[in-house]
Design a protein around this motif. Sequence first.
Motif, PDB file in Angstrom:
ATOM      1  N   TYR A  67       0.825  -1.212   0.000  1.00  0.00           N
ATOM      2  CA  TYR A  67       0.000   0.000   0.000  1.00  0.00           C
ATOM      3  C   TYR A  67       0.861   1.265   0.000  1.00  0.00           C
ATOM      4  O   TYR A  67       0.526   2.269  -0.643  1.00  0.00           O
ATOM      5  CB  TYR A  67      -0.892   0.026   1.241  1.00  0.00           C
ATOM      6  CG  TYR A  67      -2.127  -0.839   1.185  1.00  0.00           C
ATOM      7  CD1 TYR A  67      -3.357  -0.326   0.773  1.00  0.00           C
ATOM      8  CD2 TYR A  67      -2.085  -2.169   1.572  1.00  0.00           C
ATOM      9  CE1 TYR A  67      -4.503  -1.112   0.744  1.00  0.00           C
ATOM     10  CE2 TYR A  67      -3.211  -2.973   1.546  1.00  0.00           C
ATOM     11  CZ  TYR A  67      -4.415  -2.444   1.133  1.00  0.00           C
ATOM     12  OH  TYR A  67      -5.546  -3.232   1.105  1.00  0.00           O
ATOM     13  N   ASN A  68       1.944   1.257   0.757  1.00  0.00           N
ATOM     14  CA  ASN A  68       2.741   2.469   0.957  1.00  0.00           C
ATOM     15  C   ASN A  68       3.408   2.970  -0.320  1.00  0.00           C
ATOM     16  O   ASN A  68       3.666   4.168  -0.454  1.00  0.00           O
ATOM     17  CB  ASN A  68       3.809   2.207   2.021  1.00  0.00           C
ATOM     18  CG  ASN A  68       3.200   1.885   3.370  1.00  0.00           C
ATOM     19  OD1 ASN A  68       2.638   2.744   4.036  1.00  0.00           O
ATOM     20  ND2 ASN A  68       3.275   0.619   3.764  1.00  0.00           N
ATOM     21  N   ALA A  73      -1.634   5.805  -2.816  1.00  0.00           N
ATOM     22  CA  ALA A  73      -1.199   6.318  -1.513  1.00  0.00           C
ATOM     23  C   ALA A  73      -0.557   7.695  -1.667  1.00  0.00           C
ATOM     24  O   ALA A  73      -0.832   8.617  -0.880  1.00  0.00           O
ATOM     25  CB  ALA A  73      -0.231   5.335  -0.856  1.00  0.00           C
ATOM     26  N   GLU A  77      -2.010  11.290  -0.175  1.00  0.00           N
ATOM     27  CA  GLU A  77      -1.205  12.143   0.708  1.00  0.00           C
ATOM     28  C   GLU A  77      -1.205  13.584   0.201  1.00  0.00           C
ATOM     29  O   GLU A  77      -1.360  14.539   0.972  1.00  0.00           O
ATOM     30  CB  GLU A  77       0.224  11.607   0.783  1.00  0.00           C
ATOM     31  CG  GLU A  77       1.107  12.405   1.731  1.00  0.00           C
ATOM     32  CD  GLU A  77       2.507  11.838   1.866  1.00  0.00           C
ATOM     33  OE1 GLU A  77       3.396  12.567   2.355  1.00  0.00           O
ATOM     34  OE2 GLU A  77       2.711  10.667   1.483  1.00  0.00           O
ATOM     35  N   TYR A  86       0.667   2.438   6.063  1.00  0.00           N
ATOM     36  CA  TYR A  86      -0.288   1.359   5.812  1.00  0.00           C
ATOM     37  C   TYR A  86       0.326   0.007   6.201  1.00  0.00           C
ATOM     38  O   TYR A  86       1.450  -0.315   5.808  1.00  0.00           O
ATOM     39  CB  TYR A  86      -0.669   1.304   4.333  1.00  0.00           C
ATOM     40  CG  TYR A  86      -1.419   2.509   3.825  1.00  0.00           C
ATOM     41  CD1 TYR A  86      -2.802   2.602   3.943  1.00  0.00           C
ATOM     42  CD2 TYR A  86      -0.743   3.555   3.205  1.00  0.00           C
ATOM     43  CE1 TYR A  86      -3.492   3.705   3.452  1.00  0.00           C
ATOM     44  CE2 TYR A  86      -1.414   4.664   2.707  1.00  0.00           C
ATOM     45  CZ  TYR A  86      -2.796   4.727   2.840  1.00  0.00           C
ATOM     46  OH  TYR A  86      -3.477   5.817   2.348  1.00  0.00           O
ATOM     47  N   PHE A 409      -8.387   1.111  -1.151  1.00  0.00           N
ATOM     48  CA  PHE A 409      -8.187   2.347  -0.400  1.00  0.00           C
ATOM     49  C   PHE A 409      -9.513   3.009  -0.021  1.00  0.00           C
ATOM     50  O   PHE A 409      -9.531   4.026   0.660  1.00  0.00           O
ATOM     51  CB  PHE A 409      -7.349   3.343  -1.210  1.00  0.00           C
ATOM     52  CG  PHE A 409      -5.899   2.964  -1.335  1.00  0.00           C
ATOM     53  CD1 PHE A 409      -4.947   3.528  -0.492  1.00  0.00           C
ATOM     54  CD2 PHE A 409      -5.481   2.041  -2.281  1.00  0.00           C
ATOM     55  CE1 PHE A 409      -3.603   3.178  -0.602  1.00  0.00           C
ATOM     56  CE2 PHE A 409      -4.145   1.685  -2.408  1.00  0.00           C
ATOM     57  CZ  PHE A 409      -3.196   2.245  -1.555  1.00  0.00           C
TER      58      PHE A 409
END
Length: 518
Positions: A67-68, A73, A77, A86, A409
């Motif tokens: 996820y990161n 993601a 942000e 995550y 997400f």
Amino acid sequence: MKKHRKLMLVTLTACLSASSLVACSSGGASSGSSSSPAASTAASAAPAAAGPKPELKSLQIWQKDDYNTYPVAKFLEQATGYKVQYDMLPQDKPQDKLNILIASGEPYDAITTVGSTDFKAVYSDYAKKGALVDLGPLIDKFGPNIKASVDPEALEAAKVDGKLYGIPTKSLNAVSTSLFIRQDWLDKVGLKMPTTLDELVAVLKAFKEKDPGGNGDKNIGLTMSGEASFISNIVGAFGMPNYWNDVNGKLIPRVMDPAFKDYTAFVADLFKQGLIDKEFAANKDATAKEKFTSGKAGIIMLNWSDVPVIMDALVKNVPTAKAGFLSALQGKDGKAALSAARGFDRITFIPKASKHPEDAIKWMNAKLEKETFKKMAIGEENKHYTFKDGTYTPIQPIFTEERNQANNFLMGTDDKNYPTYWQARVRKDMRLFDGWNLMNGLAPASTKVVDQLGYAPYMAVFSKNFLQLNTMSSDYTTKLIFGAEPMSGIDAFITKFKASGGDASFTEVNDWYATVKK
């Protein structure tokens, strides 16, 4: 959306007693009642207090990509101003891990799980034991987009004892599973796509007797996994597409349905004639798919989302192979039905151990800003998709590379627009779209029967008994089909089923159903 997941409910361990759950809760929402509507509007419109936003910690369901580092993601942000760490639940036995994390007070600011009946029961149990933050006051103050975007009926269904502890991500009311048949086999035996149960039987007999697969006596007419004692489409022709179905204004579990005896007799006869896979009870999902893609089976029970992988494997083995889904088959009394999902695909909640519950709601609210949500879900126009004549079409390969996992997400959706946006996902491969469209876009509305229990509130007796009764009925049905149990014993089994929680569940479910049915 992903197809329906069957996860076994694990009894909560001693560490999940009410006292331990509360004791391990180090954070939580500020106390106090909800503000007035005017105050709430003012609060939500006011600028955020100065100072950096805290880094949040979110626990998600398993996916194959980190996820990161996934592009969504980074987009979120930038769009929301919140940096998020995550983590993922494991692919196997996710509930065991979740129980440990909740009991130990791991300070996640948001946790998203699947919305299946078993996980909904666990979510409700956490809420009752004091392990979750009451989101009502926070959403009143910081969540105008949540209130404006998420279907009020879904929010109401997510309440436990009148309080909202989770934000639901709705399932699309779509059919996902039917019978997938080799069109080239049909051509070889000179038959058309079956539209009734009688025509299906004729096709299965031709597949057995005329050897369209070139396998001699090893041809398999219909294969499925061992969990499929209730075969999609066939069971709908007997008026039982869902686990519980409306019979004369009451919701009835399948084994208590008057049509159960006819259904089991029909499928048992198919088995006796050698028209369905004699090994189906031992099949894992992958085993059944291998039998189909290797060219041994003519029909398989399949989810439309599996079509590209299945067809690629089939054509690799049989280059001339063609296949497609059957429409809803008609039974002897004209019934024809396929199960359509209704309820929660995911549910997101905030544990009491969260260090930043207010910011978690602000973050989820920011994700539901109209344009932010759209870009999160399907990307940017003319980069990730095109829009023409009301249709969203993905641009490949960038759509798959940067938005294929976007659904993981989601924490609530723009429920008025997402069903339209979502169709970009099903157009990633026209084989996907063709399968989905046959069951949903082209199918008569009358054949798509939604699960009436999808939006049911938490019901203690039903939730406690759900998996046990489903396993009990599925195992018994398989034995009837195999001939390991006599048809004459069905009434005795129903008595046992009722005594094992079936009657109590029936009463609880129909007490609720009487208040909502139209």
